[in-house]
Design a protein around this motif. Structure first.
Motif, PDB file in Angstrom:
ATOM      1  N   LEU A  69       0.586  -0.810  -0.563  1.00 56.47           N
ATOM      2  CA  LEU A  69       0.392   0.426  -0.362  1.00 56.47           C
ATOM      3  C   LEU A  69       1.114   1.526   0.347  1.00 56.47           C
ATOM      4  N   SER A  70       2.225   1.135   0.487  1.00 61.09           N
ATOM      5  CA  SER A  70       3.191   2.122   0.449  1.00 61.09           C
ATOM      6  C   SER A  70       3.428   2.383  -0.789  1.00 61.09           C
ATOM      7  N   VAL A  71       4.058   1.073  -1.217  1.00 62.34           N
ATOM      8  CA  VAL A  71       4.709   1.391  -3.065  1.00 62.34           C
ATOM      9  C   VAL A  71       3.162   2.148  -3.712  1.00 62.34           C
ATOM     10  N   ALA A  72       2.104   1.637  -3.650  1.00 60.73           N
ATOM     11  CA  ALA A  72       1.234   2.397  -4.188  1.00 60.73           C
ATOM     12  C   ALA A  72       0.634   3.677  -4.571  1.00 60.73           C
ATOM     13  N   MET A  73       0.892   4.340  -3.164  1.00 59.05           N
ATOM     14  CA  MET A  73       1.052   5.768  -3.125  1.00 59.05           C
ATOM     15  C   MET A  73       1.944   6.282  -4.058  1.00 59.05           C
ATOM     16  N   ILE A  74       3.097   6.098  -4.088  1.00 55.56           N
ATOM     17  CA  ILE A  74       4.228   6.599  -4.905  1.00 55.56           C
ATOM     18  C   ILE A  74       3.740   7.224  -6.166  1.00 55.56           C
ATOM     19  N   ASP A  75       3.391   7.995  -6.328  1.00 57.99           N
ATOM     20  CA  ASP A  75       3.931   8.808  -8.208  1.00 57.99           C
ATOM     21  C   ASP A  75       4.437   7.684  -8.595  1.00 57.99           C
ATOM     22  N   ILE A  76       3.750   6.985 -10.616  1.00 58.38           N
ATOM     23  CA  ILE A  76       4.164   5.896 -10.934  1.00 58.38           C
ATOM     24  C   ILE A  76       5.787   6.692 -11.932  1.00 58.38           C
ATOM     25  N   ARG A  77       5.385   7.873 -11.884  1.00 58.63           N
ATOM     26  CA  ARG A  77       6.946   8.576 -12.478  1.00 58.63           C
ATOM     27  C   ARG A  77       7.957   8.753 -11.686  1.00 58.63           C
ATOM     28  N   VAL A  78       8.070   8.716  -9.986  1.00 55.81           N
ATOM     29  CA  VAL A  78       9.325   8.553  -9.838  1.00 55.81           C
ATOM     30  C   VAL A  78       9.380   6.777  -9.301  1.00 55.81           C
ATOM     31  N   ILE A  79       9.099   6.057  -9.654  1.00 59.23           N
ATOM     32  CA  ILE A  79       8.961   5.096 -10.264  1.00 59.23           C
ATOM     33  C   ILE A  79       9.647   4.958 -11.508  1.00 59.23           C
ATOM     34  N   GLN A  80       9.755   5.323 -12.556  1.00 61.13           N
ATOM     35  CA  GLN A  80      10.029   5.396 -13.378  1.00 61.13           C
ATOM     36  C   GLN A  80      11.495   5.981 -13.698  1.00 61.13           C
ATOM     37  N   ARG A  81      11.442   7.375 -13.104  1.00 60.82           N
ATOM     38  CA  ARG A  81      12.881   7.564 -12.234  1.00 60.82           C
ATOM     39  C   ARG A  81      14.302   7.334 -12.075  1.00 60.82           C
ATOM     40  N   LEU A  82      13.240   6.494 -10.601  1.00 64.31           N
ATOM     41  CA  LEU A  82      14.512   5.253  -9.989  1.00 64.31           C
ATOM     42  C   LEU A  82      14.499   4.283 -10.952  1.00 64.31           C
ATOM     43  N   ALA A  83      14.619   3.711 -12.065  1.00 62.91           N
ATOM     44  CA  ALA A  83      14.058   2.284 -12.669  1.00 62.91           C
ATOM     45  C   ALA A  83      15.489   1.874 -11.971  1.00 62.91           C
ATOM     46  N   TRP A  84      16.121   2.901 -13.336  1.00 64.30           N
ATOM     47  CA  TRP A  84      17.424   2.050 -12.839  1.00 64.30           C
ATOM     48  C   TRP A  84      18.467   1.509 -12.167  1.00 64.30           C
ATOM     49  N   VAL A  85      17.681   2.703 -11.268  1.00 63.32           N
ATOM     50  CA  VAL A  85      18.922   2.521  -9.512  1.00 63.32           C
ATOM     51  C   VAL A  85      18.568   1.977  -8.926  1.00 63.32           C
ATOM     52  N   GLY A  86      17.015   1.592  -8.968  1.00 58.94           N
ATOM     53  CA  GLY A  86      16.865  -0.496  -8.212  1.00 58.94           C
ATOM     54  C   GLY A  86      17.184  -0.762  -9.262  1.00 58.94           C
ATOM     55  N   TYR A  87      17.429  -0.876 -10.291  1.00 55.35           N
ATOM     56  CA  TYR A  87      18.166  -2.002 -11.333  1.00 55.35           C
ATOM     57  C   TYR A  87      19.450  -2.316 -10.626  1.00 55.35           C
ATOM     58  N   ALA A  88      20.203  -1.041 -10.612  1.00 55.27           N
ATOM     59  CA  ALA A  88      21.985  -1.262 -10.676  1.00 55.27           C
ATOM     60  C   ALA A  88      22.029  -1.525  -8.774  1.00 55.27           C
ATOM     61  N   ALA A  89      21.083  -1.583  -7.915  1.00 50.84           N
ATOM     62  CA  ALA A  89      21.040  -1.696  -6.289  1.00 50.84           C
ATOM     63  C   ALA A  89      20.422  -3.269  -6.822  1.00 50.84           C
ATOM     64  N   GLY A  90      19.272  -3.722  -7.374  1.00 53.96           N
ATOM     65  CA  GLY A  90      19.625  -5.442  -6.955  1.00 53.96           C
ATOM     66  C   GLY A  90      20.726  -6.274  -8.031  1.00 53.96           C
ATOM     67  N   VAL A  91      21.602  -5.247  -9.158  1.00 52.08           N
ATOM     68  CA  VAL A  91      22.515  -6.223  -9.032  1.00 52.08           C
ATOM     69  C   VAL A  91      23.121  -6.425  -8.476  1.00 52.08           C
ATOM     70  N   GLY A  92      23.923  -4.743  -8.088  1.00 53.57           N
ATOM     71  CA  GLY A  92      24.442  -5.008  -6.486  1.00 53.57           C
ATOM     72  C   GLY A  92      24.413  -5.835  -5.300  1.00 53.57           C
ATOM     73  N   LEU A  93      23.137  -6.316  -5.334  1.00 55.32           N
ATOM     74  CA  LEU A  93      23.086  -7.510  -4.174  1.00 55.32           C
ATOM     75  C   LEU A  93      23.344  -8.791  -5.019  1.00 55.32           C
ATOM     76  N   LEU A  94      22.731  -9.187  -6.078  1.00 58.57           N
ATOM     77  CA  LEU A  94      23.162  -9.994  -6.417  1.00 58.57           C
ATOM     78  C   LEU A  94      25.039 -10.210  -6.566  1.00 58.57           C
ATOM     79  N   VAL A  95      25.023  -9.658  -6.977  1.00 61.23           N
ATOM     80  CA  VAL A  95      27.456  -9.575  -6.337  1.00 61.23           C
ATOM     81  C   VAL A  95      27.288 -10.026  -4.805  1.00 61.23           C
ATOM     82  N   LEU A  96      26.925  -9.197  -4.812  1.00 58.68           N
ATOM     83  CA  LEU A  96      26.930  -9.791  -3.022  1.00 58.68           C
ATOM     84  C   LEU A  96      26.560 -10.729  -1.999  1.00 58.68           C
ATOM     85  N   VAL A  97      25.923 -10.841  -3.098  1.00 58.64           N
ATOM     86  CA  VAL A  97      25.230 -12.712  -2.692  1.00 58.64           C
ATOM     87  C   VAL A  97      27.180 -13.726  -3.471  1.00 58.64           C
ATOM     88  N   ALA A  98      27.378 -13.111  -3.929  1.00 58.33           N
ATOM     89  CA  ALA A  98      28.416 -13.913  -4.579  1.00 58.33           C
ATOM     90  C   ALA A  98      29.417 -14.362  -3.729  1.00 58.33           C
TER      91      ALA A  98
END
Length: 383
Positions: A69-98
């Motif tokens: 519900l908290s994420v649903a309240m976030i403007d979709i334009r904000v989510i779009q702007r942060l899309a590749w930041v989130g992707y980079a963070a996800g890849v960083g977590l996968l590298v950390l797991v390795a």
């Protein structure tokens, strides 16, 4: 100054109330119903007690509901702007797991966060969908037809898929590629390119098979002939089929499943939870659960159809496909239709990481619904 502040607070309050009004509350109730099925199944898997599975499931769903519900309240334009930041963070977590991930059952897939063991491969699929949707959002038909335009998103799929495969986690790696492929298809990539990619997969299959772990090869062999090792690699799927068949039309009754309660059924709280439901509630119960899960998938594609912006459409298609693949792979796995791959049944199986990441995805999906009429820009003009 006070008047302007009061006016700003009033407008902010109106915006929040408007978003709450636009929330798809029936969808929220649907998710609660699916999670309730999970609670009942895990209560039975725990021997007729809320611990060790059902109570944790309820708590995790509660946290997930707040997150969604908290994420649903976030403007979709904000989510779009942060899309590749989130992707980079996800890849960083996968590298950390390795390098520093927790090892369990021969695989290095988790990060220990104290009360929660985070599995970044689950989170990565959500972040990948949002990133790819952002990439294709403003691309014109002509630009999508340019092979050079597809190289960055192909690399965006290949990098996490390779890191997930290395853990090893073949099932999630394949799902990651398929989810990315769904966004490519919805984004307008030509069909002949998919045919070329499928041909490449067929060509590479023998090479990939040579690099599989021994237990992964055993799963394929067992899928083709489970009776070849009934007390070893074939034990799980044989017991699962016995439980499925013994449930009949109406099932043996709540807490009366012999395969589960006599511990013949392996991983009954995670991978094989659907089998336990089928044994206790029969074909009718199994079809009811499948119907509820199908409604969740249908809602995702309805969101895609109703969204006025391409970003929202692609996000909804990707997240809906991700949920569909969770459901399809788990049910096909326990019925012996595909090799066993360790994929949970979303919102029903025991596990915090899958629960929270699925709820995060639903939060983004609901944000698309709430902001389905937002202006995110039209497609680029062809160069």
């Amino acid at each position: 100054m006070r008047f302007e502040r009061r006016l700003w607070l009033r407008e902010s309050s109106t915006g929040v109330l408007d978003k709450l009004w636009r929330m798809p509350w029936l969808f929220v109730l649907l998710l609660c119903a699916v999670a309730a099925v999970g609670y009942v199944a895990l209560y039975s898997a725990g021997g007729g007690a809320p611990e060790p599975y059902a109570q944790k499931h309820a708590i995790r769903f509660g946290f997930g509901l707040v997150l969604m519900l908290s994420v649903a309240m976030i403007d979709i334009r904000v989510i779009q702007r942060l899309a590749w930041v989130g992707y980079a963070a996800g890849v960083g977590l996968l590298v950390l797991v390795a390098f520093h991930g927790e090892v369990g059952k021969g695989a290095q897939r988790w990060i220990d966060l104290g009360p929660l063991q985070l599995q970044p491969s689950e989170l990565m699929k959500i972040l990948l969908v949002v990133a790819l949707a952002s990439w294709f959002h403003r691309a014109s038909w002509e630009r999508i037809g340019n092979p050079l335009f597809l190289i960055p998103p192909l690399l965006a799929i290949a990098i996490p898929a390779a890191l997930i495969f290395k853990q090893p986690n073949l099932g999630n790696a394949v799902i990651t590629v398929m989810v990315g492929g769904a966004v490519f298809f919805a984004g307008g990539v030509r069909l002949w390119k998919f045919a070329l990619a499928i041909g490449g997969v067929v060509f590479a299959a023998p090479i990939v098979y040579d690099h599989l772990k021994d237990y992964q090869r055993a799963r394929i062999t067992t899928f083709l002939d489970p009776e070849s090792d009934p007390l070893g690699a074939g034990y799980n799927i044989i017991q699962s089929k016995i439980a499925l068949g013994s449930g009949g039309l109406w099932g043996k009754g709540f807490l009366q499943g012999t395969q589960g309660h006599l511990n013949f059924l392996p991983e009954k709280q995670t991978d094989f939870i659907f089998t336990m439901i089928s044994e206790e509630f029969g074909l009718v119960g199994a079809l009811t659960v499948m119907g509820l899960l199908a409604l969740v998938i249908v809602f995702a594609y309805v969101v895609a159809l109703r969204s006025r912006h391409q970003f929202g459409r692609l996000v909804a298609v990707g997240l809906g496909t991700n949920f569909f693949l969770y459901v399809f792979v788990n049910i096909a796995m326990v019925t012996g239709s595909i090799p066993v791959g360790g994929v949970p049944l979303p919102l029903i199986s025991h596990g915090g990481s899958a629960m929270l990441t699925v709820m995060l995805g639903f939060g983004i999906l609901m944000s698309v619904w709430v902001h389905r009429d937002a202006e995110l820009g039209a497609a680029e003009e062809a160069a």
